[in-house]
Design a protein around this motif. Structure first.
Motif, mmCIF file in Angstrom:
data_model
loop_
_atom_site.group_PDB
_atom_site.id
_atom_site.type_symbol
_atom_site.label_atom_id
_atom_site.label_comp_id
_atom_site.label_asym_id
_atom_site.label_seq_id
_atom_site.Cartn_x
_atom_site.Cartn_y
_atom_site.Cartn_z
ATOM 1 N N LYS A 118 -12.084 150.374 -82.120
ATOM 2 C CA LYS A 118 -12.401 149.124 -81.420
ATOM 3 C C LYS A 118 -11.965 147.910 -82.219
ATOM 4 O O LYS A 118 -11.383 146.960 -81.679
ATOM 5 C CB LYS A 118 -13.896 149.068 -81.124
ATOM 6 C CG LYS A 118 -14.253 150.021 -80.007
ATOM 7 C CD LYS A 118 -15.728 150.130 -79.782
ATOM 8 C CE LYS A 118 -15.976 151.101 -78.636
ATOM 9 N NZ LYS A 118 -17.361 151.507 -78.538
ATOM 10 N N GLU B 247 -5.576 157.959 -78.615
ATOM 11 C CA GLU B 247 -6.768 157.225 -79.013
ATOM 12 C C GLU B 247 -7.867 158.178 -79.483
ATOM 13 O O GLU B 247 -8.538 157.923 -80.481
ATOM 14 C CB GLU B 247 -7.259 156.383 -77.842
ATOM 15 C CG GLU B 247 -8.340 155.395 -78.258
ATOM 16 C CD GLU B 247 -8.851 154.568 -77.106
ATOM 17 O OE1 GLU B 247 -8.055 154.282 -76.192
ATOM 18 O OE2 GLU B 247 -10.050 154.218 -77.130
ATOM 19 N N SER C 197 -12.360 146.181 -75.841
ATOM 20 C CA SER C 197 -12.861 147.250 -76.701
ATOM 21 C C SER C 197 -14.306 147.604 -76.408
ATOM 22 O O SER C 197 -14.622 148.755 -76.148
ATOM 23 C CB SER C 197 -12.741 146.834 -78.170
ATOM 24 O OG SER C 197 -11.394 146.804 -78.545
ATOM 25 N N ARG D 94 -8.082 147.736 -82.354
ATOM 26 C CA ARG D 94 -7.486 147.241 -81.121
ATOM 27 C C ARG D 94 -7.722 145.738 -80.993
ATOM 28 O O ARG D 94 -6.807 144.979 -80.642
ATOM 29 C CB ARG D 94 -8.071 147.970 -79.911
ATOM 30 C CG ARG D 94 -7.386 147.488 -78.634
ATOM 31 C CD ARG D 94 -7.974 148.017 -77.365
ATOM 32 N NE ARG D 94 -7.799 149.455 -77.228
ATOM 33 C CZ ARG D 94 -8.823 150.292 -77.134
ATOM 34 N NH1 ARG D 94 -10.054 149.825 -77.161
ATOM 35 N NH2 ARG D 94 -8.617 151.569 -77.012
ATOM 36 N N THR D 95 -8.935 145.298 -81.271
ATOM 37 C CA THR D 95 -9.236 143.874 -81.169
ATOM 38 C C THR D 95 -8.314 143.058 -82.073
ATOM 39 O O THR D 95 -7.852 141.981 -81.693
ATOM 40 C CB THR D 95 -10.711 143.615 -81.553
ATOM 41 O OG1 THR D 95 -11.530 144.440 -80.736
ATOM 42 C CG2 THR D 95 -11.084 142.165 -81.348
#
Lengths: 330, 309
Positions: free
Chosen positions: A221, A210, A123, A224-225
């Motif tokens: 970010k 996205e 990310s 996604r993490t």
């Protein structure tokens, strides 16, 4: 009528893997070897629970893998994280004497950290997921070997060894091994999360577009993490089960698990380009892989043919996922 | 509609074939007894030779059927293999376990269910088996040591290339060798290194040894591939005539140690028997209801050009 059916299939992505599973199941019954007493070996309760137990580790990993792939990422580190967690479990419970609860906590925490690092590198470091998790795959294996001093650690019970409570992972309840319950519960929990909770819907949003998700104000970010953190956590959970099944934490285990998990996810109809897929599909994908190796194993088919058949099945599954294939092909 | 019909026809055909299979097996009067052999890794030459011996021996007995599964050196895979044998209701299990601890529980389960278990080569951590068949590595190491002392006339310098350090066979092959040389104070082991059973490593180690020592009289490899690797290194350096090479395993076939002795690459190899033939013989006795020994130790023999094959 035909249109309606096609529409239904198009709208429910898990239908095709479910049919695939059903077809393979019937095929396996048809071609099941017969025991001395004339019963179908494939359909024996023992065999069916064996299949479920054997797929439970890959199954749990595949749940996390589905989340990551939905965000149009990939996690190659799951096999190594499984080995690391299994090693941690064996050392935690034997050498470090952490007891049941803290050992499990430590192993799961290891997975979370590994997942977080992978996710953060992807990310914030803006490094492709393939590369980031490939590095984690190598590094986690190295760390597991370091912890274990390049050897495997056996798990025994009794004084100065593992507590009896650790047997919960190897025991059978109502005729079904404990790992199977975990696999099914995990699948249900995450299926609910994907469909009913915001975070789950965000995974789809990031995967399909996205930029749009970013513009809509999502913290892309972090979201996604979190997918990678879940993947690491579930790989670690599978690692605890793995060590309990084999009474051993082996830093060299879990090689190639990531490929089995990716295959299960893909067979289950989740698109590698992200944004499209279901956990129910993955569940059937896992069962398809499990039944396939079971029926081939029962027939004594050797590794060479098993691998070739597996490869063919994956290609066939992906071809069937193509929306146009049905229209053109039939 | 046509499609539905064709699928239906296919399905009926399948059922017909399937039921025909069923009938055929009913008419067979005597079903052969099924022996399941769970091999831990068929990809090693020594284990491939073991499989081959078993198949050859089983082929002589039509009353048994041998199924071999390959664990791919993976404990989980081998565990699943044994589970498959259990649901298939095999009449006897032969297993050569990949590692002791992970496979102990399942072997205990098989034994408890009344299926006789023959364990080959590597032990498990339980006494839940009918018979164990294995060779004595200490004895083989001792024979190698005695042979070395004989050909060196009690004086010389030796380099020892270990099998994987920490593995039991390597430790025992070393122990026996040292034991035999204890009576010869003029024989000195000047170099020891871990070659991990690999021919490639044997060669690399020998290249270093040749650089470091001007005089080496004998190289002892814990298996033939490493000894042959060492020979190749010496040959490259044109020093193979001054050094004797001995190894262990003595496999037949073009890549095996016996051929290497015939090619005068090795001066001797000591047969580490696979026990494949003995396992089938023992299994037959158990199935016939005869008593068998609980621990069967296999003998070894020396293969060298002067001592015959």
């Amino acid at each position: 009528m035909k249109k309606k059916i096609l529409l239904f299939i198009a709208q429910n992505e898990w239908i095709k893997p479910a049919f695939g599973f059903l077809g393979l199941f019937i095929l396996s019954i048809t071609f099941s070897p017969i025991s001395n007493k004339g019963t179908l070996i494939f359909l024996k309760l023992d065999n069916l629970t064996n299949i479920l137990r054997q797929v439970s580790e890959i199954g749990i990993i595949s749940v996390g893998m589905t989340l990551v792939i939905l965000t149009s990422g990939i996690d190659l580190s799951v096999g190594s994280v499984l080995a690391l967690s299994a090693t941690m479990t064996a050392f935690g419970i034997m050498d470090w004497q952490l007891g049941f609860f803290f050992t499990i906590l430590l192993a799961l925490f290891t997975g979370v950290v590994a997942g977080f690092i992978s996710g953060a590198i992807t990310s914030w470091g803006k490094i492709q997921a393939f590369i980031a998790t490939l590095s984690m795959m190598v590094a986690a294996r190295g760390f597991a070997l370091f912890i274990a001093g390049n050897n495997s650690r056996n798990i025994g019970f009794g004084n100065g060894a593992a507590p009896e409570s650790f047997r919960i992972f190897t025991n059978t309840y109502l005729g079904i091994p404990f790992p199977v319950y975990i696999f099914i519960i995990i699948t249900i929990i995450f299926a609910i999360m994907l469909n009913k909770m915001r975070l789950g819907r965000y995974f789809f949003a990031i995967g399909s577009n996205e930029e749009a998700a970013q513009l809509a104000g999502l913290r892309v970010k972090w979201i996604r993490t979190s997918a990678y953190v879940f993947s690491g956590l579930l790989a670690a959970l599978a690692g605890i089960i793995h060590s309990a099944q084999l009474y051993q934490g082996n830093p060299n285990d879990g090689v190639g698990f990531e490929l089995d998990a990716i295959a299960a996810v893909v067979i289950g109809g989740t698109s590698l380009s992200g944004g499209k897929g279901t956990l129910v599909g993955t569940f059937f994908g896992v069962l398809i892989i499990g039944i396939l190796s079971n029926i081939l194993g029962l027939h004594g088919v050797q590794k060479d043919f098993q691998l070739m058949i597996k490869g063919a099945i994956i290609v066939a599954a992906v071809l069937l996922q193509e929306q146009n294939f049905f229209k053109k092909g039939f | 509609m046509k499609k539905t019909i064709s699928i239906l026809i296919l399905f009926v055909a399948m059922i017909a074939v399937f039921s025909a299979c069923g009938k055929k097996s009913e008419t067979e009067k005597v079903r052969p007894k099924v022996i399941g052999f769970s091999q831990c890794n068929s990809a090693e030459p020594w284990r491939e030779a073991m499989n081959q011996q078993m198949q050859n021996e089983a082929a002589k007995h039509p009353e048994i059927k041998l199924i071999i599964s390959d664990g791919n050196q993976d404990n989980s895979k081998q565990l699943a293999d044994v589970e498959n044998f259990l649901v298939q209701e095999v009449d006897l299990l032969i297993i050569s376990p990949n590692e002791a601890q992970p496979l102990t529980a399942i072997v205990e389960k098989v034994h408890k269910s009344g299926i006789p278990v023959v364990i080959l080569d590597r032990k498990i951590m339980s006494d839940a088996y009918t018979s164990f068949i294995g060779a004595d590595n200490v004895l083989i190491g001792e024979m190698a040591g005695k042979y070395a002392a004989k050909v060196l006339n009690g004086k010389g310098k030796i380099a020892e290339i270990w099998g994987l350090k920490g593995s039991t066979p390597a430790l025992e092959r070393h122990e026996g060798f040292v034991k035999a040389l204890a009576d010869y104070p003029d024989i000195e082991v000047i170099y020891e290194q871990d070659g991990a059973w690999l021919r490639r490593r044997g060669r690399e180690i020998m290249e270093n040894v040749l650089q470091r020592f001007e005089k080496i009289d004998l190289v002892y490899g814990h298996n033939d591939p490493m000894a042959i690797g060492a020979y190749l290194a010496a040959k490259n350096a044109n020093r193979e005539k001054d050094i004797l090479f001995i190894g262990i395993d003595g496999l037949p076939g073009a890549e095996g140690g016996i051929q290497a002795v015939e090619n005068k690459e090795l001066s001797a190899t000591f047969v580490y028997p696979t026990g494949g033939k003995e396992a089938i013989e023992t299994a037959l006795k158990i199935l016939a209801g005869e008593k068998v020994e609980r621990n069967i130790t296999l003998g070894t023999r020396t293969v060298s050009l002067d001592e015959g094959k």
